[in-house]
Motif scaffolding. Structure first.
Motif, PDB file in Angstrom:
ATOM      1  N   LEU A   1      -0.290   3.907  -2.528  1.00 58.12           N
ATOM      2  CA  LEU A   1      -1.630   4.510  -2.502  1.00 58.12           C
ATOM      3  C   LEU A   1      -1.629   6.034  -2.328  1.00 58.12           C
ATOM      4  CD1 LEU A   1      -2.501   1.548  -2.445  1.00 58.12           C
ATOM      5  CD2 LEU A   1      -4.201   2.137  -0.738  1.00 58.12           C
ATOM      6  N   PRO A   2      -0.878   6.570  -1.353  1.00 58.56           N
ATOM      7  CA  PRO A   2      -0.983   8.025  -1.138  1.00 58.56           C
ATOM      8  C   PRO A   2      -0.391   8.839  -2.293  1.00 58.56           C
ATOM      9  CG  PRO A   2       0.734   7.107   0.250  1.00 58.56           C
ATOM     10  CD  PRO A   2       0.024   5.940  -0.383  1.00 58.56           C
TER      11      PRO A   2
ATOM     12  N   GLY B   1       0.789  -1.235   0.000  1.00 58.63           N
ATOM     13  CA  GLY B   1       0.000   0.000   0.000  1.00 58.63           C
ATOM     14  C   GLY B   1       0.821   1.284   0.000  1.00 58.63           C
ATOM     15  N   MET B   2       2.153   1.171  -0.073  1.00 56.91           N
ATOM     16  CA  MET B   2       2.992   2.375  -0.054  1.00 56.91           C
ATOM     17  C   MET B   2       2.708   3.297  -1.243  1.00 56.91           C
ATOM     18  SD  MET B   2       4.737   2.089   2.576  1.00 56.91           S
ATOM     19  CE  MET B   2       6.210   1.612   3.408  1.00 56.91           C
TER      20      MET B   2
ATOM     21  N   TYR C   1      -6.437   7.456  -6.593  1.00 58.72           N
ATOM     22  CA  TYR C   1      -6.790   6.974  -5.250  1.00 58.72           C
ATOM     23  C   TYR C   1      -7.066   8.160  -4.330  1.00 58.72           C
ATOM     24  CZ  TYR C   1      -6.902   4.659  -0.761  1.00 58.72           C
ATOM     25  OH  TYR C   1      -7.315   4.217   0.471  1.00 58.72           O
TER      26      TYR C   1
END
Ligand SMILES: Cc1cc2nc3c(=O)[nH]c(=O)nc-3n(C[C@H](O)[C@H](O)[C@H](O)COP(=O)(O)OP(=O)(O)OC[C@H]3O[C@@H](n4cnc5c(N)ncnc54)[C@H](O)[C@@H]3O)c2cc1C
Ligand code: SF4
Ligand code: SF4
Lengths: 413, 456
Positions: A16-17, A13-14, A22
Motif C-alpha cells: 500500500l505505501p 498491505g505491505m 493509494y
C-alpha cells in the motif's frame, strides 16, 4: 489468468505505501491489495465486470511498485494488465487501436511518415501560434493534452541516420545488438546516438538491425496480446540471425518488454535465449566501468536521478545508473526522495487518467525541487517526455536528460 | 444499508469520502487476517475529529454499528464489520507537534508509524515501537493493538509511549486523557485502559507519544547455532549478564531453509537456529556489550559469529530476518502468521513443541520472532483450498496456544484478540476476567455499537 496468482496475495498491505494511487486516495479500491481482490472476486463470481469495476482497475498505473514491495511475489499491476487483456480478447480492439497498433507501429516507415506532419506543425511555427492563441481550448481535452506532451522532434529519426554496423573503437570486446525504441529513435535520437557512441567507445561493435519493429509494449498497454506476440516473434527471429553477446536497449519500457519475450512466447526456445541476452544500457556500461572511468571528464552539475518504473520495478535495476553517475568527476549527486515512485507518465495513462496523472506528477516535481538539482537524469522516454514538459513549466532551471547523454557530455568534456 | 442513511453520512464527510458501491464494500470486507471476511454496509473516510464525532453520534442515534480502521493490517479480524459503517482514519494524517523540550510528539491517528519515525529521527529523537508493518500501519492501529516490534525487548511496546489520547466515545462525546506531564495519578488510568482496546471502547483521533533521544551507536551481530537449546540458553544468559539488546531475533530451521531458498544469503542448512542481535546506546557500552555477547555465544557452541563493521554490512546481516516472512509466504498460497508468546525461559521447549505439533499434523510451520521477549511467530504455510489441511492447522494452533498458556505465556503477544482469538480468551483470563471486561465495555458503550463482537 492463473487463480493461483490471485490467492497468493495474503492481504498483508505491505504494497500500500508504495502505490501511487493509494498514496493519493487512501482508498482500498485504488490499492494493489484491493485490485488483486477485485480481480479475484470477479473470477469467483462475486462481482461482475461493471463499468465502475473497470474504472477502478484502470486507475492502476501498471508501475509495478507494488511488485517490488510484495513479500509474496504478487504483481498487482501485471494482474490488472492481464485481466484487461483477457477482457479485450473477448471484446476486440477499437478502430483507432486497430489502426495504431496493427497498421502503424509494426512498420517503422509508416510510423516515421506519420510523425512527419507533427514535425511540419512544429517547424512551420503553427505550434507556437496555436499555443499562443490558446486554440487548444477549442479541442477535446484528450487531444490538447497530447499536444501538450509533444516534444521538439529532431530533424531525422535515428533509425534513418544510424549505420547498421558501428565499429568498435580500440580493442574489440564483443558484438552487441542495439534495440532502438520507437520513441527513442523518433524523439530522443540524440540520447540513443550517445548510447551507440558509448558502446563503441567501450570496445563493442554495435549492430542496429534496421528492420526491427516496435517491442510490443504499446500493444500490451492497449491489452492487445496478439499484436505484441507478432512483434516479439519478428524481433526474436531478426536478432537471432546475428551472433550477439548482448542485446542492448536504452529504453526502460522496451527493456522490460524484451526481457519478457521468453515468458510471452513460451513455445519458442529462441525467445528465451533472446530475453536472456537483453541488457539495459546501464548494466553494460557498469561492466566496462574501469575503461569508462578513464574517459570521463569533470561536469560541474548538481544531478539527481529518477528511477523509471520499467527499470527499477520491472527490471530491478537501481544501483547501476547511480554508480555510473557517481563516477563522473565533479558531479554533485543528490538522491531524490522516493526516487522510484512513478512520475505519472505510465504509457498512455497521462492521457487516459489526466487527473490522477497530474497528482502523481506533482509529488514527483516537489521532490525534484527539494534536491536543488539542475539536471534530472532518467532513462525512459515516457518519463523524459512527462518530466521535460512539466519541469519546463514549473522549474525551468532543471534540465531533463537521458543517462547516456550525460555520460557522453562528460566524455566530450 | 439504506440510501437515506448513506446520504446523511455524505453530508458529514462528503460524497467523495463515503463509499457504498458493491466493489468498495467488497474490498473493505477483509484486513490482513487469513480466512476472515465480512461485508460492511458503508465506508467513510472523515478528515477531522469533528467529523468523526458527528459520524459517531449519527450512528449512535440510528443504532448502527461502527468499526474503526487504520490501514487494515491487523491479524485478528479487528477491523472487519458485518453490515455496519467502517470508519477509516487514513486522511487524518498530520503530525501536529514535535515538542523537543518535553520530548513528545502529537499526531493524528491516521499518521503512518514510519512517517513519525522519519520526522523525529531527523531531529535526533527516537520513537522506538517498530512493528513489522510500520511502513503502513497507522498510529491509531498501533495504539488500539498495543503493537510491539523488533526493538521491544529493550524499549517496550506502544503502551510504554502513549502519554495522551483524544478519543471519540460511542455516543459522539470527546474524551481527552493524559497529557504532557510525565507523572499523572489523577483517577483511573484511562490511557492504559484505552490502549489495546482494539477499537471497542472509543475511536482515537489524536495521540501524544513520549520520545527519547536517539541512541548514538549501534552494533549488529549474526550468530548460527547447531543446537536449538544452546541458542535459547544464549538468549537467557545474555539477559542474565545484565545486557539488554535492542533486538534479539530468532529464526528456526524451517525458516532458515526458506530464507536460503528465496534470498541465498549464505545461511548453512545444517544449523538449528540463527540469532540476530543488535545492541545500541553509548559507543563504549555498545563495544563492551558486543564483546560480552560474543563470549556468551561462543560458550554456547555457536558455529558462526559475525559483527557488522559498517551500516551497509549491518543491513546485510539483518537481511535473513527481514525477509523471513517473505521467504515463508512464498512457499504456499496461504500463510497463517501467529504470535504465541511464552516466558523467555520457555523458548526452547516452545519451539520444540511447535515443531512436534507440525509433524503430528503433517504441516509446514516455520517459526521466527522476538526471542528476547518470548514472542514467537509460528507461521503455517498452507493452501486455503485444501480444507483438510486448514482444519489440521487450526487443531495444531489450538494445541500450541494451550501449551503457551500452560507455560505461563499468552495466546497473543502483539496481534490482538479481535475475532480470530476470541474463543481462546476465556481460557486465558477466566470467567472473572471476561466479566470485568464486559463491564468495562458496557461502561463505555452501553448500546454496544462500537466494533461489536470483538474480543469478548
Ligand atoms: C506483515 C505484517 C507484520 C506485522 N508485524 C507486526 C509486529 O511486528 N508487531 C505488531 O504488534 N503487529 C504487527 N502486525 C499487525 C498489525 O500491523 C498491527 O496490529 C497494526 O498496529 C495495525 O495497524 P492498522 O493501522 O493497520 O490498524 P487496523 O488493522 O486497521 O486496525 C487494527 C485494530 O485497531 C482498531 N483501530 C484502528 N484505528 C483505530 C483508531 N483510530 N481508534 C480506535 N481503534 C482503532 C481497529 O478497529 C482494529 O480493531 C503485522 C501485520 C502484518 C500484516
Ligand atoms: S499484493 Fe503482496 S504486498 Fe500487497 S497485500 Fe497482497 S501479498 Fe501483501
Ligand atoms: S502497478 Fe502501481 S498503480 Fe498499479 S497497483 Fe501496483 S503500485 Fe499501484
Amino acid at each position: 489468468m492463473g487463480y493461483e496468482k490471485l490467492i497468493n496475495c495474503m492481504r498483508c498491505g505491505m504494497c500500500l505505501p508504495h502505490c501511487p494511487t493509494y498514496k493519493e486516495t487512501f482508498l482500498e479500491t485504488a490499492s494493489p491489495r484491493g485490485r488483486v481482490a477485485l480481480v479475484r472476486k470477479f473470477q469467483e463470481g462475486d462481482l461482475e465486470g461493471s463499468e465502475r469495476f473497470l474504472d477502478y482497475l484502470s486507475l492502476c498505473l501498471d508501475c509495478q511498485a507494488c511488485a517490488s514491495a510484495c513479500p509474496c511475489g504478487v504483481n498487482a499491476g501485471e494482474l490488472v494488465a492481464e485481466f484487461k487483456c483477457e477482457k479485450k480478447d473477448r471484446d476486440g480492439l477499437s478502430f483507432m487501436e486497430e489502426l495504431v497498433l496493427h497498421w502503424l507501429l509494426p512498420h517503422p516507415d509508416r510510423l516515421e511518415a506519420a510523425a512527419y506532419p507533427l514535425k511540419l506543425y512544429q517547424r512551420s511555427g503553427l505550434q507556437k501560434v496555436v499555443r499562443k492563441l490558446g486554440l487548444l481550448k477549442m479541442f477535446p481535452p484528450r487531444l490538447s493534452r497530447m499536444e501538450g506532451l509533444l516534444p521538439h522532434l529532431p530533424a531525422q529519426p535515428l533509425r534513418r541516420t544510424l549505420q547498421e554496423v558501428t565499429p568498435a573503437q580500440g580493442e574489440e570486446r564483443g558484438t552487441v545488438g542495439f534495440f532502438l525504441g520507437c520513441v527513442m529513435s523518433l524523439v530522443f535520437s540524440e540520447a540513443s546516438f550517445a548510447t551507440v557512441q558509448l558502446l563503441s567507445a567501450l570496445g563493442y561493435r554495435v549492430i542496429t538491425p534496421k528492420a526491427q519493429k516496435c517491442c510490443g509494449a504499446p500493444n500490451m498497454l492497449a491489452s492487445d496480446r496478439a499484436g505484441m506476440e507478432e512483434m516479439a516473434r519478428f524481433n526474436v527471429e531478426l536478432f537471432s540471425s546475428y551472433d550477439l553477446d548482448f542485446i542492448v536497449t536504452d529504453c526502460g519500457g522496451c527493456g522490460a518488454e524484451l526481457k519478457k519475450y521468453g515468458h510471452h512466447l513460451e513455445d519458442d526456445g529462441q525467445a528465451a535465449v533472446f530475453s536472456a541476452k537483453v541488457r539495459d544500457i546501464s548494466q553494460v556500461l557498469v561492466e566496462g566501468a574501469a575503461l569508462l572511468g578513464q574517459r570521463l571528464r569533470p561536469l560541474p552539475y548538481r544531478v539527481t536521478y529518477h528511477d523509471p518504473c520499467h527499470i527499477a520495478h520491472c527490471q530491478g535495476i537501481r544501483n547501476e545508473p547511480r554508480q555510473l553517475l557517481r563516477m563522473v568527476p565533479g558531479l554533485d549527486y543528490r538522491e531524490l526522495d522516493d526516487a522510484d515512485a512513478c512520475c505519472g507518465s505510465a504509457g498512455t495513462y497521462n492521457i487516459e487518467r489526466p487527473e490522477m496523472a497530474d497528482r502523481v506528477l506533482l509529488r514527483k516535481i516537489d521532490t525534484i525541487r527539494k534536491t536543488g538539482a539542475d539536471y534530472l537524469v532518467t532513462s525512459n522516454p515516457g518519463c523524459l517526455l512527462q518530466l521535460k514538459q512539466a519541469l519546463a513549466k514549473t522549474e525551468p532551471q532543471v534540465r531533463v536528460i537521458h543517462l547516456t547523454e550525460l555520460l557522453q557530455a562528460s566524455i566530450n568534456g | 444499508m439504506e440510501q437515506s442513511f448513506v446520504n446523511d453520512l455524505q453530508k458529514i464527510v462528503g460524497e467523495q469520502f463515503t463509499l457504498s458501491d458493491k466493489e468498495s464494500l467488497a474490498v473493505y470486507g477483509y484486513d490482513s487476517t487469513p480466512e476472515l471476511e465480512s461485508l460492511p454496509g458503508a465506508v467513510v473516510l472523515p478528515g477531522t475529529t469533528g467529523e468523526v464525532a458527528r459520524v459517531m453520534s449519527l450512528c449512535h442515534g440510528a443504532g448502527i454499528c461502527v468499526t474503526p480502521r487504520g490501514s487494515g493490517t491487523n491479524l485478528s479480524g479487528g477491523s472487519l464489520s458485518a453490515g455496519g459503517v467502517v470508519l477509516q482514519t487514513s486522511r487524518m494524517n498530520r503530525i501536529m507537534e514535535i515538542d523537543e523540550e518535553n520530548l513528545t510528539a502529537t499526531v493524528e491517528t491516521g499518521v503512518i508509524t514510519s512517517a513519525l519515525h522519519r520526522d523525529v529521527e531527523a531531529r535526533g529523537l527516537f520513537y522506538p515501537p517498530d512493528p513489522g508493518s510500520m511502513n503502513i500501519s497507522t498510529m491509531g492501529g498501533n495504539v488500539a493493538e498495543n503493537s510491539g516490534g523488533l526493538r521491544g525487548l529493550k524499549y517496550g511496546v506502544t503502551s510504554d509511549y502513549v502519554m495522551g489520547l483524544t478519543t471519540i466515545l460511542p455516543n459522539g462525546e470527546l474524551l481527552k486523557t493524559g497529557g504532557k506531564a510525565v507523572k499523572n495519578v489523577a483517577g483511573y488510568n484511562l490511557n492504559d485502559l484505552l490502549v489495546s482496546s482494539e477499537g471497542t471502547l472509543g475511536i482515537f483521533t489524536g495521540v501524544m507519544v513520549r520520545l527519547i533521544p536517539k541512541p548514538q551507536a549501534k552494533k549488529t551481530m549474526l550468530v548460527h547455532f547447531p543446537e536449538l537449546e544452546q541458542a535459547a540458553l544464549t538468549v537467557s544468559h545474555i539477559i542474565a549478564a545484565r545486557i539488554i539488546p535492542a533486538t534479539l531475533e530468532f529464526l528456526d530451521k524451517v525458516t532458515i531453509r526458506c530464507v536460503e531458498d528465496y534470498a541465498k544469503v549464505g545461511l548453512p542448512l545444517d544449523v538449528e537456529a540463527v540469532l540476530l542481535i543488535e545492541v545500541d546506546g553509548h559507543p563504549a557500552m555498545v563495544q563492551d556489550d558486543a564483546a560480552a555477547i560474543r563470549a556468551i555465544c561462543e560458550k554456547h557452541r555457536c558455529s558462526f559469529f559475525q559483527t557488522a563493521a559498517t551500516a551497509d554490512e549491518a543491513l546485510k546481516l539483518a537481511t535473513a530476518r527481514r525477509v523471513a516472512l517473505s521467504a515463508l509466504a512464498r512457499v504456499k498460497p496461504t500463510t497463517i502468521l501467529e504470535d504465541a508468546t511464552v516466558p523467555r525461559s520457555c523458548i526452547a521447549p516452545m519451539v520444540k513443541l511447535i515443531q512436534e505439533t507440525a509433524r503430528k499434523y503433517d504441516l509446514t510451520i516455520g517459526t521466527f520472532g522476538h526471542a528476547g521477549d518470548g514472542n514467537l511467530h509460528p507461521t503455517c504455510l498452507t493452501d486455503e483450498r485444501d480444507k483438510d489441511e486448514i482444519s489440521r492447522a487450526h487443531q495444531a494452533f489450538a494445541e500450541i496456544f494451550d501449551a503457551a498458556i500452560a507455560m505461563g505465556g499468552t495466546i497473543t503477544g502483539e496481534h490482538g484478540v479481535g475475532l480470530a482469538k476470541k474463543k481462546y480468551l476465556p481460557k486465558l483470563v477466566g470467567e472473572t476476567g471476561i466479566r470485568v471486561m464486559r463491564n468495562i465495555k458496557g461502561a463505555f458503550d452501553p448500546k454496544g455499537i462500537l466494533n461489536p463482537g470483538k474480543i469478548i
